[in-house]
Every structure is written in C-alpha cells, then in structure tokens.
Design an enzyme around this catalytic site. Structure first.
Site, PDB file in Angstrom:
ATOM      1  N   ASP A 100       0.758  -1.209   0.001  1.00 22.24           N
ATOM      2  CA  ASP A 100      -0.099   0.015   0.101  1.00 22.24           C
ATOM      3  C   ASP A 100       0.774   1.338  -0.021  1.00 22.24           C
ATOM      4  O   ASP A 100       1.779   1.524   0.735  1.00 22.24           O
ATOM      5  CB  ASP A 100      -0.921   0.043   1.180  1.00 22.24           C
ATOM      6  CG  ASP A 100      -2.065  -0.950   1.092  1.00 22.24           C
ATOM      7  OD1 ASP A 100      -1.668  -1.990   0.743  1.00 22.24           O
ATOM      8  OD2 ASP A 100      -2.883  -0.865   1.937  1.00 22.24           O
ATOM      9  N   HIS A 105      -1.038   4.548  -0.650  1.00 20.53           N
ATOM     10  CA  HIS A 105      -2.065   5.560  -0.246  1.00 20.53           C
ATOM     11  C   HIS A 105      -1.475   7.100  -0.352  1.00 20.53           C
ATOM     12  O   HIS A 105      -1.642   7.781   0.570  1.00 20.53           O
ATOM     13  CB  HIS A 105      -2.351   5.332   1.517  1.00 20.53           C
ATOM     14  CG  HIS A 105      -3.408   4.169   1.397  1.00 20.53           C
ATOM     15  ND1 HIS A 105      -4.550   4.213   0.898  1.00 20.53           N
ATOM     16  CD2 HIS A 105      -3.230   2.918   2.042  1.00 20.53           C
ATOM     17  CE1 HIS A 105      -5.113   3.139   0.951  1.00 20.53           C
ATOM     18  NE2 HIS A 105      -4.328   2.305   1.852  1.00 20.53           N
ATOM     19  N   ASP A 110      -3.654  -0.283  -3.810  1.00 27.75           N
ATOM     20  CA  ASP A 110      -4.037   0.848  -2.765  1.00 27.75           C
ATOM     21  C   ASP A 110      -3.175   2.114  -3.154  1.00 27.75           C
ATOM     22  O   ASP A 110      -2.215   2.122  -2.187  1.00 27.75           O
ATOM     23  CB  ASP A 110      -3.896   0.327  -1.365  1.00 27.75           C
ATOM     24  CG  ASP A 110      -5.326  -0.177  -1.029  1.00 27.75           C
ATOM     25  OD1 ASP A 110      -5.929  -0.554  -1.862  1.00 27.75           O
ATOM     26  OD2 ASP A 110      -5.566  -0.287   0.310  1.00 27.75           O
ATOM     27  N   ASP A 121      -6.053   7.594  -2.072  1.00 26.78           N
ATOM     28  CA  ASP A 121      -6.870   8.141  -0.724  1.00 26.78           C
ATOM     29  C   ASP A 121      -5.937   8.027   0.516  1.00 26.78           C
ATOM     30  O   ASP A 121      -4.834   7.597   0.518  1.00 26.78           O
ATOM     31  CB  ASP A 121      -7.672   6.719  -0.427  1.00 26.78           C
ATOM     32  CG  ASP A 121      -8.911   6.541  -0.989  1.00 26.78           C
ATOM     33  OD1 ASP A 121      -9.412   7.827  -1.631  1.00 26.78           O
ATOM     34  OD2 ASP A 121      -9.646   5.684  -1.215  1.00 26.78           O
ATOM     35  N   ARG A 122      -6.641   9.011   1.511  1.00 33.83           N
ATOM     36  CA  ARG A 122      -5.829   9.404   2.692  1.00 33.83           C
ATOM     37  C   ARG A 122      -4.763  10.085   2.457  1.00 33.83           C
ATOM     38  O   ARG A 122      -4.481  11.173   3.045  1.00 33.83           O
ATOM     39  CB  ARG A 122      -5.505   8.017   3.507  1.00 33.83           C
ATOM     40  CG  ARG A 122      -6.745   7.141   3.880  1.00 33.83           C
ATOM     41  CD  ARG A 122      -6.643   6.465   5.063  1.00 33.83           C
ATOM     42  NE  ARG A 122      -7.686   6.005   5.569  1.00 33.83           N
ATOM     43  CZ  ARG A 122      -8.027   4.888   5.673  1.00 33.83           C
ATOM     44  NH1 ARG A 122      -7.601   3.745   5.266  1.00 33.83           N
ATOM     45  NH2 ARG A 122      -9.307   4.590   6.571  1.00 33.83           N
ATOM     46  N   ASN A 158      -8.341  -2.508  -2.960  1.00 31.29           N
ATOM     47  CA  ASN A 158      -9.772  -2.203  -2.526  1.00 31.29           C
ATOM     48  C   ASN A 158     -10.007  -0.757  -2.542  1.00 31.29           C
ATOM     49  O   ASN A 158     -11.303  -0.290  -2.799  1.00 31.29           O
ATOM     50  CB  ASN A 158     -10.072  -2.687  -1.180  1.00 31.29           C
ATOM     51  CG  ASN A 158      -9.228  -2.083  -0.032  1.00 31.29           C
ATOM     52  OD1 ASN A 158      -7.980  -1.977  -0.268  1.00 31.29           O
ATOM     53  ND2 ASN A 158      -9.912  -1.695   0.943  1.00 31.29           N
ATOM     54  N   HIS A 159      -9.079   0.042  -2.507  1.00 30.98           N
ATOM     55  CA  HIS A 159      -9.224   1.529  -2.592  1.00 30.98           C
ATOM     56  C   HIS A 159      -9.190   1.847  -4.171  1.00 30.98           C
ATOM     57  O   HIS A 159      -9.586   3.038  -4.594  1.00 30.98           O
ATOM     58  CB  HIS A 159      -8.135   2.461  -1.950  1.00 30.98           C
ATOM     59  CG  HIS A 159      -8.479   2.651  -0.575  1.00 30.98           C
ATOM     60  ND1 HIS A 159      -9.062   3.346   0.054  1.00 30.98           N
ATOM     61  CD2 HIS A 159      -7.993   1.473   0.364  1.00 30.98           C
ATOM     62  CE1 HIS A 159      -9.146   3.072   1.265  1.00 30.98           C
ATOM     63  NE2 HIS A 159      -8.630   2.170   1.704  1.00 30.98           N
ATOM     64  N   HIS A 195      -3.899  -8.315  -3.633  1.00 24.25           N
ATOM     65  CA  HIS A 195      -3.955  -7.238  -2.851  1.00 24.25           C
ATOM     66  C   HIS A 195      -4.207  -7.694  -1.393  1.00 24.25           C
ATOM     67  O   HIS A 195      -3.574  -7.384  -0.152  1.00 24.25           O
ATOM     68  CB  HIS A 195      -4.956  -6.177  -3.219  1.00 24.25           C
ATOM     69  CG  HIS A 195      -5.003  -4.941  -1.904  1.00 24.25           C
ATOM     70  ND1 HIS A 195      -3.964  -4.192  -2.043  1.00 24.25           N
ATOM     71  CD2 HIS A 195      -6.020  -4.726  -1.226  1.00 24.25           C
ATOM     72  CE1 HIS A 195      -4.265  -3.255  -0.939  1.00 24.25           C
ATOM     73  NE2 HIS A 195      -5.661  -3.601  -0.524  1.00 24.25           N
ATOM     74  N   ARG A 244     -14.304  -5.922   8.562  1.00 31.09           N
ATOM     75  CA  ARG A 244     -13.956  -4.680   7.686  1.00 31.09           C
ATOM     76  C   ARG A 244     -15.464  -4.399   6.797  1.00 31.09           C
ATOM     77  O   ARG A 244     -15.573  -3.245   6.321  1.00 31.09           O
ATOM     78  CB  ARG A 244     -13.058  -5.003   6.732  1.00 31.09           C
ATOM     79  CG  ARG A 244     -11.656  -4.872   7.093  1.00 31.09           C
ATOM     80  CD  ARG A 244     -10.842  -5.223   5.885  1.00 31.09           C
ATOM     81  NE  ARG A 244      -9.458  -5.487   6.336  1.00 31.09           N
ATOM     82  CZ  ARG A 244      -8.516  -4.389   6.065  1.00 31.09           C
ATOM     83  NH1 ARG A 244      -8.789  -3.376   5.650  1.00 31.09           N
ATOM     84  NH2 ARG A 244      -7.082  -4.674   6.298  1.00 31.09           N
ATOM     85  N   HIS A 258      -2.505  -4.628   2.077  1.00 30.69           N
ATOM     86  CA  HIS A 258      -3.661  -4.369   2.466  1.00 30.69           C
ATOM     87  C   HIS A 258      -3.778  -4.174   4.302  1.00 30.69           C
ATOM     88  O   HIS A 258      -4.717  -3.773   4.449  1.00 30.69           O
ATOM     89  CB  HIS A 258      -4.724  -5.633   2.462  1.00 30.69           C
ATOM     90  CG  HIS A 258      -6.179  -5.356   2.439  1.00 30.69           C
ATOM     91  ND1 HIS A 258      -6.639  -4.283   1.944  1.00 30.69           N
ATOM     92  CD2 HIS A 258      -7.290  -6.295   3.024  1.00 30.69           C
ATOM     93  CE1 HIS A 258      -8.130  -4.163   2.381  1.00 30.69           C
ATOM     94  NE2 HIS A 258      -8.244  -5.609   2.948  1.00 30.69           N
TER      95      HIS A 258
END
Lengths: 432, 352
Positions: B68, B70, B96, B99-100, B128-129, B179, B227, B254
């Site tokens: 990840d 991010h 991933d 995001d964030r 998943n993002h 992932h 989750r 992940h």
C-alpha cells in the site's frame, strides 16, 4: 433560541427503544427536515451562544492528552489574557456536577480495562470489553447519577428516558465492532446533551456557558483517552482531505468561544470579542507554543494540540484545510464556516448519519413542519444487494470464455469507437 | 495506430495531442501534476494495454513487490531510491495507490506513466481503494476536485482506469500475489481467471474478497471480516490453496504492519506494507520485498525496510506552488491551466 422542553407530566409520552431509520440517501433527505435534526441544531446553536467569549476553566482539561511527548517548545509567547480564576467545583450547579460524575464513571471504567499487549493493526481489542462493560453498567449509572435530577412528580418517566437516551450515550464513544471513532459518535453525544436539556435535567436558562464547556471538555478528554489507549481508527476518515481524523463539533465549540454570538454573522465588529481574544488570531493555531498555552482553555486549540500529538509531519500537509482557514480567515468566518460545514459534511452525509437512532420522544422520525411520520425505508432495500435474476443458461465454462475473450473484444471495439463521448459530463459520484 | 502505441498522436476534443512519456515522467518525478487532457490520453492508452491483459499476470523474478502507498508520493520516490528506478528494477505493485495521503493524484499518475513506458517491467494490481465507492469516502475524490477544480472529470478518468487493473499476479509459477487475500469462492486460480473484472469492485463475491480479505493466525477456515467486506482466512484455507495450485506462498498487502512487513505461518502468507508513518500518525516502518529467485532459500528474497522519507516532512504544497510551474512551462500543453487550480484546500467555500 430554546430547545423544546418535553412535558414529562404527560403520562402519555410514548417512550420506545430507538431504531435506525437512515438506510439510503433518500432517508438522509428526510432526516434533514426531521424533528430530530431540528432539536439537534437548536441545541447546537444554544451551545454556541452560551460559550461565546468564555474559557474552559483552569484545571478541567487534561493537558497531558494534547502535549507531544518529545517536542521542545522554545519560542516566545504572545501576551495572553490573564488566567481566569482557578476552577472551583462548587461554582457548578449540582445538576452539572451529577452529569460530570456520570462521565467520570466512564473514565474510571477505562482504568479497569487496560489495552491488550502485542502489536495490533489498529484498534486494541480491549476496547470491546470496555464497550461491553459500559453497555452492562450504563443503566445503573444513569440511575445513580441522573435519576435524582428528575423531579419526584415525574420520576415515573425515568425508565422511559433511559430507554431512549442510553442509545445516544452508548453511541458517543466509537464503534465496538470497527474499533473506530468519528463525527457520527460526536453527534451522538450532542444528542445525549440535547436530551438532558429537553428533559430539564439541565436547565437551559440557568445553564452557564462555562458549565457547557466543562461537560464537553470532560467528554472530549474521555474520548481522547479512548483513542490513545485503544488506538481507535479514524471512522471514515478522508485522510488529509478532511477537517480532522475524528472530530468536527469540537471546532465549532472552540471557535464559538472566541467570537461574540451577538455580532457573529453580521457586519458589526465586536469590541468585546477583540478584548477577549487579546491578539489571539487564527494563525496562532500554527504556533505550537500558543497551542500549548491555549489548549486547556479553548477547545479549538485543544483539538489542534491533539492533532500535533498524534500526527508527525508538516501541519500544512497533514491538515491542509485547517491550515488554509487559519491562515486566511478571521475567527467569525471560521466559527460560521464550521457550522455550515457540519451541516454539509456531517449531518448531510449518509456514511455518518446512517448510525443515528430515532425513538418516539427525544428524536422522533417526524417531519419538522407537519409533524407527520417521515417515510420509512427497509434496511434490505439496498439496490446493489439484490442479485439480478439469472436469465443466462449457458454453462459456467461458456460464460467464462465469453467473459475472457468476447467481452474484452467488445471493450476494445467500444474504446476505439465511442471514445469522445465515453467520459460522462460531470465528475460527481453518481450516488450523491 | 500500431506504430505509435505509446508515443503518438490521438484524437482528443478535436485536437491532436502528442504525448511524450519521457516528458511526463520528468514532470511527475518533480512532483508536478499533468493536465487533464494528458491524463485522459494516458488512461485511454493504458486501457488499450490493460484490456488485453489477463486477470492474472505471470511475472518472472527478479521482481520487487510494493504494498500500500495511499498517496504517500514522496515515500514512493524513496522506494525507487532504495529499490532502483524502473526499468532497471522490475516492479509489481500490490494496490491501494490512492486515498488518505496528500499526493494520490501524483502517485497514480506516475504509476500510469511507468506502466505505459515499461509495460513488461511494471505491473499494477488492483486494491480495494481502486474503486469509485471507496475513493468517494476516503479522500481521492476530494483531492481530484481540489487539485483540478470542481468542473474537472479527472476523478472519473482515474476511476475508469481502475476497472482495468489486474487482480493478481504469479511469480515464476510459484508465488501468488494479490492485494487482500483468499476467498471461499476461489479454490483454484481458474476461478480468478473467469472473473469479469472490468467493473466497479462488487460488495461481495470472489472479486471483492481478493481485494478485501485478511489472514488471521487464530483461524483455520474462513470467517466474515469486520471490515464489512471480504473474509478472514486461516491456515487450512492457505494450505489447501497452495497445494491445489502448486504454489509456494502468498504475498499480499492491505494491512498496516508496524515493522513494514509481517510473515504468517512460516512464510506461507506474507504482508508487504509500503506506507511509512501511515496517515502521518502511525509511526510504522515500511518495506518493499525484493525477490531474487523463487528457490525458497534464505537469500532468495529480502524485505527491504525503510522509514518515512525526509522529503515528506518538508513543507510541500504543490497546489499552491503551481504558479511557478506554469511560468516554466508556458505554451506547454502539459501545463495545468491556471484557472483550474483556484482552490488550495477542499471545503474552503464553507468559510467564505
């Protein structure tokens, strides 16, 4: 500005365990003109009005929660207002004291449930035990500390009050399952506070702004301890692209402390506010020394202190929105903007309000104008979850081959042909 | 068209546009943004490339796995510094990307250009993002509108390309990379191959599980994940999957690991996490996994652990500095039009 006082002498009050009603975006629209949101917003406005030009008394907030352990602070401090008089518990009304005693029980409960050792991804599982114990004990504590606040002639209503109000206090400390904390939980505490006003456990006329600050200050200290002790995840955080990982309301209250509620939103300047702030401009938020000095008396600075404690890196990068507004806007715009943003990004957002509970007495699912019941939706009516009826009778293998080759051929053909119109008109999430 | 596949002239908005991948790379490595029409063109090219790839891509060692990111763009640059720049090092990214973090746009833009430039040496697995729904809630949507303006379609362009990303990779026919993890709906890799992946990540089913699931040391079989999507899976599930498909081990991302990586069940499952000091607050290390061969010897792979890049601690507000960039790139099609970068932070309009 008055929160409705419920007529507790009316024996026909139909208390009932609250339920979730917001299952989709249509329900959010209903919520936005419900009696429930009306009461929440009125309570919020009352808070903003009362805390105007008030400081949290000395000795209430635990500054160790907002201090960075290893941060050397050496810059010279601004001239600051003289310290307000030492906090004297006796100045609080007995009712406020009882609410604080109730919150103190929750804090003590944490000492009984230390975090489990060992590395964990996010939330510490011990937090579930804390939630379980709270759930078990909360009715007893409400009975012990808040029941005496009920006038004797309406004591019969207390059980009903607990049956609804417990949902809001239980929802105010994060999610037991997801081990997170966010603005939805903060909203739940605001609702609990509003319940106290509506049932006159706290008298909204005599309640002092300072007392409100003490109650919310103790609540926020408790939540910060929970976040630090059990490493709670930010609930639904936008990362750097939101206001704060966990809080929003705290910024409304903190900014309201620094503005004159009588002139905010008007063109008029307030000499009282200028005198109260004594040069404390929003950009001082970025100075760790000032943050440290103000964190125990103002909730905005207190929240910034907490960010500095949990985050490493440049402030402008991990908190760009706070950085931007604090360097370019006056406190009046910040106070109003925080309220507008609360309406737009907290109260109007499905992921946040979907967990809110609606009973019959405190926060009814009724239209604010007509007082009729709002439309009910079914939690199972999520369109995405219904599987399409099977109309294709080919074998799995045939479907697979189609998926693998035919589908990709089609994709390619479509790409080549439809290119200019392939992009939809506006970049808006389709479900908004 | 075949002759100018990755460097060529295509139609966009009735205006021929030439895209020089090297030029794009230069800009991106400097932390600058590409303009929307250029991103649009790049994504169109990438779709042509990815649509031909199978759901599972076969990769040969040596290869370096990245978990990840991010939006921690400066940490991605740090990864190239310590792990080698493409194409000298082969990379398999485990998803991933967005995001964030502050620089999701820069991160995904750079990865898109690297994939176009070195299609055989860079592979991008879907996380998943990489989804419309998740990016709306976790920052990438807001970042796109903040950096490109409210009228921009850049979020749609990026999220459309996410639908084309591959779901898994296999290294040397021996190591399975994904992932998230395993799914009760995925016994064999054939059941991954038959997924129609060109869509938004569904709420459930094999495609959702691959990007959402987590291993759990206390489990033998599957359990519903807290989750809200995917499953937690235990050792029996892992043993069966490895045995049936004749794999040695599983590599995935992940989940945040304080040490930057985590080894489960003596290496049968491994987590690689590549975002140091995640969200500016977790204080964790990060790693990349360098796989030299798949002989299962101690020196055939190495978790290369690293800390937060000093660059990411520096004052950095590229959106604010965009004016400088425009001067240096006047009349340059790649430059961002100034009127599109009016906002410096999201939600500022509430405070006007």
């Amino acid at each position: 500005m008055a929160v409705p006082r419920l007529d507790l002498k009316n024996s026909l009050l139909d208390w009932s365990p609250p339920a979730k009603k917001i299952n989709g975006s249509a329900d959010v629209q209903s919520f936005l003109h419900s009696v429930a949101i009306d009461r929440i917003k009125t309570a919020l406005m009352l808070i903003c009005q009362k805390v105007s030009l008030k400081s949290v008394p000395e000795g209430v907030l635990d500054t160790s929660l907002v201090e960075s352990p290893n941060e050397p602070i050496s810059s010279t401090l601004l001239d600051l207002p003289p310290p307000t008089t030492e906090f004297d518990q006796k100045t609080l009304s007995p009712n406020v004291q009882r609410v604080l005693d109730f919150l103190a029980e929750l804090s003590l409960l944490m000492d009984q449930v230390p975090p489990l050792p060992g590395p964990r991804r996010y939330g510490n599982m011990a937090c579930r035990n804390w939630h379980d114990l709270l759930e078990k004990k909360v009715d007893g504590w409400l009975d012990l500390h808040l029941r005496p606040l009920f006038a004797s002639q309406v004591d019969g209503q207390f059980a009903g009050f607990v049956s609804e109000a417990r949902y809001y206090i239980l929802g105010a400390f994060g999610s037991r399952d997801r081990l997170d904390y966010g603005t939805g939980h903060e909203l739940s505490f605001l609702a609990f506070f509003a319940s106290l006003l509506m049932c006159q456990l706290l008298d909204q006329d005599s309640l002092e702004g300072v007392e409100i600050l003490v109650i919310f200050g103790k609540y926020y200290d408790l939540v910060k301890r929970l976040i630090l002790t059990y490493t709670l995840e930010p609930a639904g955080s936008h990362g750097v692209w939101g206001l704060d990982d966990h809080f929003h309301l705290i910024y409304i209250i903190g900014a309201s402390q620094l503005v004159d509620s009588e002139t905010v939103g008007t063109e008029r300047k307030s000499a009282r506010a200028v005198n109260f702030r004594m040069g404390l401009t929003p950009s001082t938020v970025l100075n760790p020394a000032v943050t440290k000095q103000q964190a125990h008396r103002n909730l905005f600075y207190n929240a910034i202190g907490f960010i500095r404690r949990v985050k490493k890196g440049n402030f402008s990068e991990h908190s760009p929105l706070l950085y931007e507004i604090c360097t370019s806007k006056p406190w009046e715009k910040i106070a109003l903007g925080m309220i507008k943003m609360f309406q737009g990004e907290v109260l109007s957002k499905f992921p946040v309000v979907q967990h809110f509970y609606f009973g019959h007495v405190l926060f009814p699912w009724k239209d604010a104008v007509s007082l009729r019941d709002l439309p009910e939706s079914s939690p199972d009516a999520e369109p995405e979850k219904t599987a399409p009826a099977k109309t294709d009778y080919r074998s799995e293998a045939e479907l697979a081959m189609h998926s693998l080759y035919q589908r990709r051929e089609e994709e390619l053909a479509m790409l080549a042909e439809k290119r200019p119109s392939a992009v939809p008109k506006a970049t808006r999430a389709p479900w908004k | 068209m075949a002759g100018c596949k990755y460097y060529g002239i295509t139609e966009h908005a009735n205006k021929p546009v030439s895209i020089d991948l090297d030029h794009c790379l230069e800009k991106l490595y400097r932390g600058e943004l590409l303009s929307e029409p250029v991103i649009d063109q790049l994504c169109f090219k990438l779709k042509e490339l990815l649509v031909k790839e199978s759901n599972i891509v076969h990769v040969q060692s040596p290869v370096t796995l990245v978990g990840d990111i991010h939006g921690q763009f400066y940490d991605l640059l740090e990864i190239f510094k310590i792990g080698g720049y493409p194409p000298d090092t082969n990379y398999l990214f485990l998803g991933d990307y967005v995001d964030r973090g502050f620089h999701s746009v820069e991160t995904i833009s750079l990865l898109i250009v690297l994939k176009l430039k070195y299609p055989q040496r860079v592979n991008l697995i879907r996380g998943n993002h990489e989804s419309r729904q998740i990016t709306t809630n976790y920052g990438f949507y807001t970042e796109c509108l903040t950096k490109y303006g409210n009228q921009s379609q850049i979020w749609s362009i990026f999220t459309d390309i996410f639908d084309y990303l591959i779901l898994a990779a296999i290294i040397d026919n021996n190591l399975f990379c994904v992932h998230g993890g395993l799914s009760p709906n995925v016994q064999t890799i054939d059941s991954i191959l038959v997924i129609d992946r060109f869509k938004e990540i569904p709420h459930d089913g094999p495609m959702a599980d691959l990007v959402w699931s987590d291993p759990d040391l206390e489990l033998l079989n599957f359990r519903i994940s807290s989750r809200g999507a995917g499953y937690q899976f235990g050792i029996n599930v892992v043993n069966k999957f490895l045995q049936v498909n004749k794999f040695e081990s599983i590599y995935r991302a992940h989940q945040l690991c304080q040490e930057g990586y985590q080894v489960f069940w003596k290496g049968k499952v491994n987590t690689v996490w590549s975002a140091p000091n995640y969200c500016y607050r977790c204080g964790n290390k990060a790693s990349i996994l360098e796989i030299f061969n798949s002989y299962r010897e101690p020196d055939s792979f190495r978790f290369n652990v690293f800390d937060a890049s000093p660059e990411s601690q520096k004052e950095f507000l590229k959106v604010v500095n965009m004016g400088e960039m425009d001067e240096s790139a006047q009349d340059d099609f790649l430059a961002l039009p100034e009127n599109k970068i009016a906002k410096k932070a999201p939600y500022v309009e509430y405070f006007m």
